[in-house]
Design a protein around this motif. Structure first.
Motif, PDB file in Angstrom:
ATOM      1  N   LEU A  11       5.291  -8.635   6.951  1.00 22.72           N
ATOM      2  CA  LEU A  11       5.425  -8.288   5.546  1.00 22.72           C
ATOM      3  C   LEU A  11       4.905  -9.461   4.719  1.00 22.72           C
ATOM      4  CD1 LEU A  11       8.176  -6.540   3.694  1.00 22.72           C
ATOM      5  CD2 LEU A  11       7.862  -8.913   3.106  1.00 22.72           C
ATOM      6  N   GLU A  12       4.014  -9.178   3.768  1.00 18.63           N
ATOM      7  CA  GLU A  12       3.483 -10.189   2.855  1.00 18.63           C
ATOM      8  C   GLU A  12       3.716  -9.715   1.429  1.00 18.63           C
ATOM      9  OE1 GLU A  12      -0.670 -10.972   3.445  1.00 18.63           O
ATOM     10  OE2 GLU A  12      -0.443 -11.070   5.621  1.00 18.63           O
ATOM     11  N   LEU A  13       4.159 -10.640   0.570  1.00 18.14           N
ATOM     12  CA  LEU A  13       4.382 -10.335  -0.841  1.00 18.14           C
ATOM     13  C   LEU A  13       3.449 -11.170  -1.705  1.00 18.14           C
ATOM     14  CD1 LEU A  13       8.270 -10.573  -0.869  1.00 18.14           C
ATOM     15  CD2 LEU A  13       6.947  -8.497  -1.069  1.00 18.14           C
ATOM     16  N   SER A  14       2.852 -10.543  -2.720  1.00 21.06           N
ATOM     17  CA  SER A  14       2.087 -11.302  -3.703  1.00 21.06           C
ATOM     18  C   SER A  14       3.044 -11.738  -4.808  1.00 21.06           C
ATOM     19  CB  SER A  14       0.983 -10.438  -4.305  1.00 21.06           C
ATOM     20  OG  SER A  14       1.548  -9.454  -5.168  1.00 21.06           O
ATOM     21  N   GLN A  15       2.612 -12.695  -5.605  1.00 26.91           N
ATOM     22  CA  GLN A  15       3.352 -13.012  -6.820  1.00 26.91           C
ATOM     23  C   GLN A  15       3.046 -11.904  -7.826  1.00 26.91           C
ATOM     24  OE1 GLN A  15       5.698 -15.435  -7.299  1.00 26.91           O
ATOM     25  NE2 GLN A  15       5.395 -15.498  -5.090  1.00 26.91           N
ATOM     26  N   PRO A  16       3.921 -11.684  -8.804  1.00 28.16           N
ATOM     27  CA  PRO A  16       3.667 -10.619  -9.782  1.00 28.16           C
ATOM     28  C   PRO A  16       2.326 -10.799 -10.486  1.00 28.16           C
ATOM     29  CG  PRO A  16       5.895 -11.467 -10.014  1.00 28.16           C
ATOM     30  CD  PRO A  16       5.181 -12.372  -9.046  1.00 28.16           C
ATOM     31  N   ALA A  17       1.617  -9.700 -10.688  1.00 31.01           N
ATOM     32  CA  ALA A  17       0.344  -9.735 -11.409  1.00 31.01           C
ATOM     33  C   ALA A  17       0.590 -10.190 -12.842  1.00 31.01           C
ATOM     34  CB  ALA A  17      -0.306  -8.354 -11.387  1.00 31.01           C
ATOM     35  N   PRO A  18      -0.295 -11.029 -13.401  1.00 30.41           N
ATOM     36  CA  PRO A  18      -0.057 -11.612 -14.724  1.00 30.41           C
ATOM     37  C   PRO A  18       0.140 -10.601 -15.849  1.00 30.41           C
ATOM     38  CG  PRO A  18      -1.935 -12.652 -13.662  1.00 30.41           C
ATOM     39  CD  PRO A  18      -1.512 -11.521 -12.798  1.00 30.41           C
ATOM     40  N   VAL A  19      -0.637  -9.536 -15.881  1.00 31.32           N
ATOM     41  CA  VAL A  19      -0.554  -8.597 -16.993  1.00 31.32           C
ATOM     42  C   VAL A  19       0.468  -7.494 -16.733  1.00 31.32           C
ATOM     43  CG1 VAL A  19      -1.851  -6.900 -18.347  1.00 31.32           C
ATOM     44  CG2 VAL A  19      -2.922  -9.060 -17.673  1.00 31.32           C
ATOM     45  N   THR A  20       0.436  -6.902 -15.548  1.00 27.04           N
ATOM     46  CA  THR A  20       1.282  -5.737 -15.274  1.00 27.04           C
ATOM     47  C   THR A  20       2.645  -6.097 -14.694  1.00 27.04           C
ATOM     48  OG1 THR A  20       0.464  -5.470 -13.014  1.00 27.04           O
ATOM     49  CG2 THR A  20      -0.761  -4.331 -14.796  1.00 27.04           C
ATOM     50  N   GLY A  21       2.755  -7.235 -14.040  1.00 31.06           N
ATOM     51  CA  GLY A  21       4.008  -7.607 -13.388  1.00 31.06           C
ATOM     52  C   GLY A  21       4.215  -6.933 -12.048  1.00 31.06           C
ATOM     53  N   HIS A  22       3.238  -6.134 -11.596  1.00 28.93           N
ATOM     54  CA  HIS A  22       3.352  -5.454 -10.311  1.00 28.93           C
ATOM     55  C   HIS A  22       3.323  -6.464  -9.162  1.00 28.93           C
ATOM     56  CE1 HIS A  22       2.303  -2.056 -12.794  1.00 28.93           C
ATOM     57  NE2 HIS A  22       2.571  -1.242 -11.806  1.00 28.93           N
ATOM     58  N   VAL A  23       4.036  -6.139  -8.102  1.00 32.02           N
ATOM     59  CA  VAL A  23       4.042  -6.953  -6.888  1.00 32.02           C
ATOM     60  C   VAL A  23       3.401  -6.125  -5.779  1.00 32.02           C
ATOM     61  CG1 VAL A  23       5.497  -8.056  -5.138  1.00 32.02           C
ATOM     62  CG2 VAL A  23       6.109  -8.227  -7.561  1.00 32.02           C
ATOM     63  N   LYS A  24       2.413  -6.716  -5.103  1.00 31.00           N
ATOM     64  CA  LYS A  24       1.763  -6.042  -3.981  1.00 31.00           C
ATOM     65  C   LYS A  24       2.455  -6.465  -2.696  1.00 31.00           C
ATOM     66  CE  LYS A  24      -2.691  -5.639  -1.637  1.00 31.00           C
ATOM     67  NZ  LYS A  24      -4.096  -6.094  -1.679  1.00 31.00           N
ATOM     68  N   VAL A  25       2.855  -5.476  -1.909  1.00 23.61           N
ATOM     69  CA  VAL A  25       3.506  -5.725  -0.624  1.00 23.61           C
ATOM     70  C   VAL A  25       2.614  -5.142   0.462  1.00 23.61           C
ATOM     71  CG1 VAL A  25       5.589  -5.345   0.759  1.00 23.61           C
ATOM     72  CG2 VAL A  25       5.761  -5.521  -1.736  1.00 23.61           C
ATOM     73  N   ARG A  26       2.306  -5.959   1.473  1.00 26.79           N
ATOM     74  CA  ARG A  26       1.512  -5.506   2.619  1.00 26.79           C
ATOM     75  C   ARG A  26       2.421  -5.510   3.836  1.00 26.79           C
ATOM     76  NH1 ARG A  26      -4.385  -7.336   3.198  1.00 26.79           N
ATOM     77  NH2 ARG A  26      -4.602  -5.099   3.213  1.00 26.79           N
ATOM     78  N   VAL A  27       2.469  -4.372   4.517  1.00 26.45           N
ATOM     79  CA  VAL A  27       3.305  -4.236   5.707  1.00 26.45           C
ATOM     80  C   VAL A  27       2.423  -3.802   6.869  1.00 26.45           C
ATOM     81  CG1 VAL A  27       5.319  -3.115   6.723  1.00 26.45           C
ATOM     82  CG2 VAL A  27       5.266  -3.559   4.255  1.00 26.45           C
ATOM     83  N   ARG A  28       2.470  -4.563   7.972  1.00 27.04           N
ATOM     84  CA  ARG A  28       1.738  -4.179   9.181  1.00 27.04           C
ATOM     85  C   ARG A  28       2.668  -3.376  10.068  1.00 27.04           C
ATOM     86  NH1 ARG A  28      -0.412  -8.804  10.959  1.00 27.04           N
ATOM     87  NH2 ARG A  28       1.210  -9.183  12.480  1.00 27.04           N
ATOM     88  N   VAL A  29       2.202  -2.185  10.457  1.00 23.33           N
ATOM     89  CA  VAL A  29       2.986  -1.220  11.222  1.00 23.33           C
ATOM     90  C   VAL A  29       2.220  -0.890  12.497  1.00 23.33           C
ATOM     91  CG1 VAL A  29       4.105   1.036  11.109  1.00 23.33           C
ATOM     92  CG2 VAL A  29       3.703  -0.232   9.001  1.00 23.33           C
TER      93      VAL A  29
END
Length: 130
Positions: A11-29
């Motif tokens: 599982l990898e998490l990005s920091q929140p995007a500057p404008v939207t505040g969205h967080v991208k999560v990558r999960v290897r399955v």
């Protein structure tokens, strides 16, 4: 999940995007079965030591993994900024560390990551929690 033929590997998490505040999560399955298949990956957030009254864990995202026998795939899940917010005469965020947990069910969340969510208030028009 024991006996399911699927495993969560990373599982990898990005920091929140500057404008939207969205967080991208990558999960290897990984599909460890001998057949092509699909499996739902679920994300939950937790916030300890919060001054906001909230559930101890709440759903924040999901994605469907589709993999061949013995194959691993990466699914990207975007957590909307409002998933970290609460209502206080408008959507606002209590700044701090949020724990993101991934699994195949709410009872079996095997991967964990942490992300810091900052203080900027959200407008009432922000993206819905997805």
């Amino acid at each position: 999940m024991a006996g399911s033929g699927w495993t969560l590997e990373d599982l990898e998490l990005s920091q929140p995007a500057p404008v939207t505040g969205h967080v991208k999560v990558r999960v290897r399955v990984r599909n460890v079965t001998t057949r092509q298949g699909m499996r739902q990956v679920l994300l939950y957030a937790e916030r300890r030591l919060s001054s906001v009254q909230r559930l101890p864990r709440w759903p924040v995202g999901n994605a469907l993994a589709n993999a061949g026998p013995g194959s691993a795939v990466v699914v990207d899940i975007f957590i909307g900024a409002r998933c970290f917010a609460h209502w206080d005469n408008g959507w606002t965020i209590e700044p701090g560390i949020f724990r993101i947990r991934a699994g195949f069910s709410a009872d079996e969340l095997t991967l964990t990551g942490m992300v810091y969510i900052g203080p900027p208030p959200l407008s009432n028009q922000s993206d819905l929690c997805s």
